[in-house]
Design an enzyme around this catalytic site. Structure first.
Site, PDB file in Angstrom:
ATOM      1  N   THR A 131      -1.772   3.655 -14.816  1.00  0.00           N
ATOM      2  CA  THR A 131      -0.307   3.583 -14.884  1.00  0.00           C
ATOM      3  C   THR A 131       0.277   4.728 -15.706  1.00  0.00           C
ATOM      4  OG1 THR A 131       1.485   2.262 -15.828  1.00  0.00           O
ATOM      5  CG2 THR A 131      -0.637   1.985 -16.847  1.00  0.00           C
ATOM      6  N   ASP A 132       1.541   5.042 -15.452  1.00  0.00           N
ATOM      7  CA  ASP A 132       2.223   6.068 -16.255  1.00  0.00           C
ATOM      8  C   ASP A 132       2.508   5.561 -17.671  1.00  0.00           C
ATOM      9  OD1 ASP A 132       4.257   4.256 -15.658  1.00  0.00           O
ATOM     10  OD2 ASP A 132       5.650   5.735 -14.841  1.00  0.00           O
ATOM     11  N   GLU A 133       2.396   4.231 -17.871  1.00  0.00           N
ATOM     12  CA  GLU A 133       2.745   3.682 -19.194  1.00  0.00           C
ATOM     13  C   GLU A 133       1.795   4.157 -20.291  1.00  0.00           C
ATOM     14  OE1 GLU A 133       3.881  -0.375 -19.440  1.00  0.00           O
ATOM     15  OE2 GLU A 133       4.890  -0.351 -17.505  1.00  0.00           O
ATOM     16  N   TYR A 156      -0.354  -4.130 -22.970  1.00  0.00           N
ATOM     17  CA  TYR A 156      -0.752  -3.774 -21.590  1.00  0.00           C
ATOM     18  C   TYR A 156      -1.110  -2.297 -21.503  1.00  0.00           C
ATOM     19  CZ  TYR A 156      -0.098  -2.119 -16.798  1.00  0.00           C
ATOM     20  OH  TYR A 156      -0.269  -1.473 -15.597  1.00  0.00           O
ATOM     21  N   LYS A 160      -4.695  -0.384 -20.727  1.00  0.00           N
ATOM     22  CA  LYS A 160      -4.917   0.538 -19.605  1.00  0.00           C
ATOM     23  C   LYS A 160      -5.368   1.908 -20.129  1.00  0.00           C
ATOM     24  CE  LYS A 160      -4.306  -0.006 -15.739  1.00  0.00           C
ATOM     25  NZ  LYS A 160      -5.167  -0.540 -14.630  1.00  0.00           N
TER      26      LYS A 160
HETATM   27  P1  NAD Z   1      -1.177  -7.576  -9.822  1.00  0.00           P
HETATM   28  O1  NAD Z   1      -1.038  -8.286 -11.121  1.00  0.00           O
HETATM   29  O2  NAD Z   1      -0.217  -7.894  -8.724  1.00  0.00           O
HETATM   30  O3  NAD Z   1      -2.636  -7.841  -9.215  1.00  0.00           O
HETATM   31  C1  NAD Z   1      -3.791  -7.810 -10.009  1.00  0.00           C
HETATM   32  C2  NAD Z   1      -4.942  -8.423  -9.212  1.00  0.00           C
HETATM   33  O4  NAD Z   1      -6.114  -8.369 -10.044  1.00  0.00           O
HETATM   34  C3  NAD Z   1      -4.710  -9.886  -8.841  1.00  0.00           C
HETATM   35  O5  NAD Z   1      -5.076 -10.115  -7.495  1.00  0.00           O
HETATM   36  C4  NAD Z   1      -5.642 -10.643  -9.787  1.00  0.00           C
HETATM   37  O6  NAD Z   1      -6.126 -11.866  -9.241  1.00  0.00           O
HETATM   38  C5  NAD Z   1      -6.780  -9.629  -9.982  1.00  0.00           C
HETATM   39  N1  NAD Z   1      -7.489  -9.848 -11.256  1.00  0.00           N
HETATM   40  C6  NAD Z   1      -6.942  -9.993 -12.486  1.00  0.00           C
HETATM   41  N2  NAD Z   1      -7.911 -10.224 -13.399  1.00  0.00           N
HETATM   42  C7  NAD Z   1      -9.096 -10.202 -12.734  1.00  0.00           C
HETATM   43  C8  NAD Z   1     -10.449 -10.357 -13.133  1.00  0.00           C
HETATM   44  N3  NAD Z   1     -10.780 -10.597 -14.408  1.00  0.00           N
HETATM   45  N4  NAD Z   1     -11.410 -10.260 -12.194  1.00  0.00           N
HETATM   46  C9  NAD Z   1     -11.091 -10.010 -10.886  1.00  0.00           C
HETATM   47  N5  NAD Z   1      -9.825  -9.873 -10.449  1.00  0.00           N
HETATM   48  C10 NAD Z   1      -8.836  -9.963 -11.362  1.00  0.00           C
HETATM   49  O7  NAD Z   1      -1.186  -6.033 -10.165  1.00  0.00           O
HETATM   50  P2  NAD Z   1      -0.586  -4.805  -9.356  1.00  0.00           P
HETATM   51  O8  NAD Z   1       0.822  -4.637  -9.698  1.00  0.00           O
HETATM   52  O9  NAD Z   1      -1.010  -4.912  -7.941  1.00  0.00           O
HETATM   53  O10 NAD Z   1      -1.391  -3.606 -10.056  1.00  0.00           O
HETATM   54  C11 NAD Z   1      -2.670  -3.219  -9.578  1.00  0.00           C
HETATM   55  C12 NAD Z   1      -3.184  -2.071 -10.442  1.00  0.00           C
HETATM   56  O11 NAD Z   1      -2.279  -0.986 -10.390  1.00  0.00           O
HETATM   57  C13 NAD Z   1      -3.323  -2.431 -11.929  1.00  0.00           C
HETATM   58  O12 NAD Z   1      -4.468  -1.824 -12.416  1.00  0.00           O
HETATM   59  C14 NAD Z   1      -2.061  -1.846 -12.566  1.00  0.00           C
HETATM   60  O13 NAD Z   1      -2.310  -1.496 -13.901  1.00  0.00           O
HETATM   61  C15 NAD Z   1      -1.858  -0.622 -11.694  1.00  0.00           C
HETATM   62  N6  NAD Z   1      -0.470  -0.149 -11.580  1.00  0.00           N
HETATM   63  C16 NAD Z   1       0.531  -1.003 -11.205  1.00  0.00           C
HETATM   64  C17 NAD Z   1       1.832  -0.524 -11.041  1.00  0.00           C
HETATM   65  C18 NAD Z   1       2.962  -1.401 -10.607  1.00  0.00           C
HETATM   66  O14 NAD Z   1       4.114  -0.967 -10.612  1.00  0.00           O
HETATM   67  N7  NAD Z   1       2.727  -2.651 -10.210  1.00  0.00           N
HETATM   68  C19 NAD Z   1       2.096   0.839 -11.255  1.00  0.00           C
HETATM   69  C20 NAD Z   1       1.046   1.683 -11.657  1.00  0.00           C
HETATM   70  C21 NAD Z   1      -0.230   1.168 -11.794  1.00  0.00           C
HETATM   71  O1  DAU Z   2       5.272   2.067 -14.833  1.00  0.00           O
HETATM   72  C1  DAU Z   2       4.247   1.384 -14.185  1.00  0.00           C
HETATM   73  C2  DAU Z   2       4.259  -0.060 -14.602  1.00  0.00           C
HETATM   74  O2  DAU Z   2       5.402  -0.661 -14.003  1.00  0.00           O
HETATM   75  C3  DAU Z   2       2.991  -0.810 -14.220  1.00  0.00           C
HETATM   76  O3  DAU Z   2       1.904  -0.261 -14.903  1.00  0.00           O
HETATM   77  C4  DAU Z   2       3.120  -2.296 -14.574  1.00  0.00           C
HETATM   78  O4  DAU Z   2       1.975  -2.997 -14.115  1.00  0.00           O
HETATM   79  C5  DAU Z   2       4.350  -2.849 -13.877  1.00  0.00           C
HETATM   80  O5  DAU Z   2       4.530  -4.204 -14.230  1.00  0.00           O
HETATM   81  C6  DAU Z   2       5.593  -2.036 -14.254  1.00  0.00           C
HETATM   82  O6  DAU Z   2       5.936  -2.233 -15.658  1.00  0.00           O
HETATM   83  P1  DAU Z   2       7.457  -2.441 -16.155  1.00  0.00           P
HETATM   84  O7  DAU Z   2       7.434  -3.149 -17.425  1.00  0.00           O
HETATM   85  O8  DAU Z   2       8.209  -1.165 -16.060  1.00  0.00           O
HETATM   86  O9  DAU Z   2       7.971  -3.403 -14.939  1.00  0.00           O
HETATM   87  P2  DAU Z   2       8.905  -4.706 -14.957  1.00  0.00           P
HETATM   88  O10 DAU Z   2       9.238  -5.009 -13.522  1.00  0.00           O
HETATM   89  O11 DAU Z   2       8.329  -5.790 -15.788  1.00  0.00           O
HETATM   90  O12 DAU Z   2      10.219  -4.183 -15.672  1.00  0.00           O
HETATM   91  C7  DAU Z   2      10.959  -3.088 -15.162  1.00  0.00           C
HETATM   92  C8  DAU Z   2      12.117  -2.813 -16.123  1.00  0.00           C
HETATM   93  O13 DAU Z   2      13.035  -3.914 -16.043  1.00  0.00           O
HETATM   94  C9  DAU Z   2      11.710  -2.737 -17.576  1.00  0.00           C
HETATM   95  O14 DAU Z   2      12.522  -1.782 -18.236  1.00  0.00           O
HETATM   96  C10 DAU Z   2      11.987  -4.122 -18.127  1.00  0.00           C
HETATM   97  C11 DAU Z   2      13.186  -4.571 -17.316  1.00  0.00           C
HETATM   98  N1  DAU Z   2      13.272  -6.024 -17.034  1.00  0.00           N
HETATM   99  C12 DAU Z   2      12.183  -6.653 -16.533  1.00  0.00           C
HETATM  100  C13 DAU Z   2      12.227  -8.003 -16.237  1.00  0.00           C
HETATM  101  C14 DAU Z   2      11.015  -8.725 -15.708  1.00  0.00           C
HETATM  102  C15 DAU Z   2      14.475  -6.685 -17.237  1.00  0.00           C
HETATM  103  O15 DAU Z   2      15.479  -6.099 -17.672  1.00  0.00           O
HETATM  104  N2  DAU Z   2      14.518  -8.012 -16.952  1.00  0.00           N
HETATM  105  C16 DAU Z   2      13.440  -8.709 -16.466  1.00  0.00           C
HETATM  106  O16 DAU Z   2      13.559  -9.953 -16.245  1.00  0.00           O
END
Ligand code: NAD
Ligand code: DAU
Length: 350
Positions: A131-133, A156, A160
């Protein structure tokens, strides 16, 4: 036939990656390994579950012995590792799950790959999705580059970052062929409704308050999930091992502007008078340690591998809203269960 392990394939991004690989590469056997936590949902993969080149394995990446057994059994040619605890707010209230899955789980997979590939690492690849975080928080200006120093600020992002370091350490110490990509915020179908966009869509639909943390001034760089899956495909097949690639939408929005746009789209889709849904916006207590701004420079990926996002945000958001409105059962199945308990705790006991 190559055998590819995809971890976390039942989650949001994972299901799009699994679907893409199962359909596009019939000569690959795709093994989706997932523990089906609250975020994992096999209903996300109904349309490919019967494909002859797809197999699901329910397993926990924290179980080192089981991971090694699975790697020995399948002798994977490549790994795309997405399994993780992914929600920042949950990492604030319960950090230990993030340490176990994101750090220990990743190290278990690296160990299992190293041991099973020890005698022949040629043409193998361990691809870690990050992730970019990990880069921390930007001020008003600047971008995250692959060379930006790590500065994670939530449990988190720290977990990562730690996993990224372990992946790079395995490359340098054991010569494990690895690659890492760091992506910005994804949106699109099948995202769990704890995240900003699907949570807001669901609340607007049910005329519930839309909780905006702080003043809504935080900025995220949004990318349609299928564009991320496309980038993962390109990197998996054409990367240079040991490298890092940033993936981003070049699409920055403050949370408040994004939610205003979403309200406007929802009013149209639900045939409500314009200006109805914005009235649901409710400012709530800010997220602890809330990162101000993320913005990615993806010119390395664009220049070296020819990737670019395919959708404008307005189009992607509309597609996303259409999907959620057409898939009410999917949402209802999630929100009727344990999610209710989480929602109560997160938003009503402040
Ligand atoms: P998600 O939470 O939707 O899915 C995570 C999956 O991992 C789920 O299916 C869960 O059951 C599985 N999992 C969790 N713990 C496990 C374990 N101990 N063993 C086996 N499986 C397990 O997550 P996502 O949003 O699809 O993100 C996927 C990946 O991409 C993550 O590594 C996250 O850090 C990264 N990522 C997400 C975003 C985003 O915006 N969602 C952006 C950048 C990177
Ligand atoms: O940048 C990549 C990341 O983006 C991934 O690594 C994470 O897995 C993914 O969850 C996401 O993280 P964020 O914290 O940016 O996403 P989230 O949707 O939780 O929140 C987006 C923005 O909105 C953040 O600034 C927090 C704000 N927010 C979020 C929720 C859930 C609100 O204002 N209200 C809310 O209820």
């Amino acid at each position: 036939m190559k055998t590819i392990l995809i971890t976390g394939g039942a989650g949001f991004i994972g299901n799009h990656v699994v679907r893409r690989f199962v359909r596009k590469y019939p000569d690959y056997k795709i093994v989706n390994l997932d523990n089906l936590t609250y975020a994992g949902n096999l209903a996300n993969l109904k349309d490919v579950e019967k494909a002859p080149n797809y197999e699901f394995v329910k397993a926990d990446i924290v179980d080192a012995k089981h991971m090694l057994e699975i790697f020995k059994q399948y002798n994977f040619d490549g790994v795309i590792h997405l399994a993780a605890e992914s929600h920042v707010d949950r990492s604030i209230s319960s950090p230990m799950e993030f340490i176990f899955t994101n750090i220990v789980g990743t190290m278990n997979l690296l160990n299992a790959a190293r041991i099973t590939w020890e005698n022949n690492m040629e043409n193998k690849l361990f691809y870690h999705i990050s992730t970019d975080e990990v880069y921390g928080s930007l001020g008003e200006l600047g971008l995250f580059y692959e060379t930006t120093a790590y500065d994670p600020r939530s449990p988190y992002s720290a977990s990562k970052a730690s996993s990224d370091h372990l992946v790079r350490a395995s490359f340098h110490t054991y010569k494990l062929p690895v690659v890492i990509s760091n992506c910005s915020n994804n949106y699109g179908p099948y995202q769990f409704p704890e995240k900003l966009i699907p949570l807001s869509i669901n609340n607007i639909k049910h005329n519930k308050p839309i909780p905006i943390y702080g003043k809504g001034e935080n900025i995220r760089d949004w990318l349609f999930v299928e564009d991320h899956a496309n980038a993962i495909d390109l990197i998996f097949h054409h990367c240079k091992t040991g490298e890092t690639y940033n993936i981003g939408g070049n699409n920055e929005w403050t949370n408040i502007d994004l939610i205003r746009l979403l309200c406007w789209v929802m009013d149209r889709k639900l045939n409500r008078p314009e200006g109805t849904s914005v009235q649901l916006i409710t400012f709530v207590k800010d997220r602890a340690g809330h990162d101000l701004r993320y913005a990615i420079d993806s010119s390395k990926l664009q220049g070296e591998l020819g990737w670019k996002p395919s959708l404008q945000f307005a189009e992607g958001l509309e597609k996303t809203v259409d999907w959620y409105l057409a898939n009410e059962d999917w949402m209802n199945n999630i929100t009727s269960g344990d999610y209710q308990g989480y929602y109560e705790k997160q938003y009503t006991k402040r």
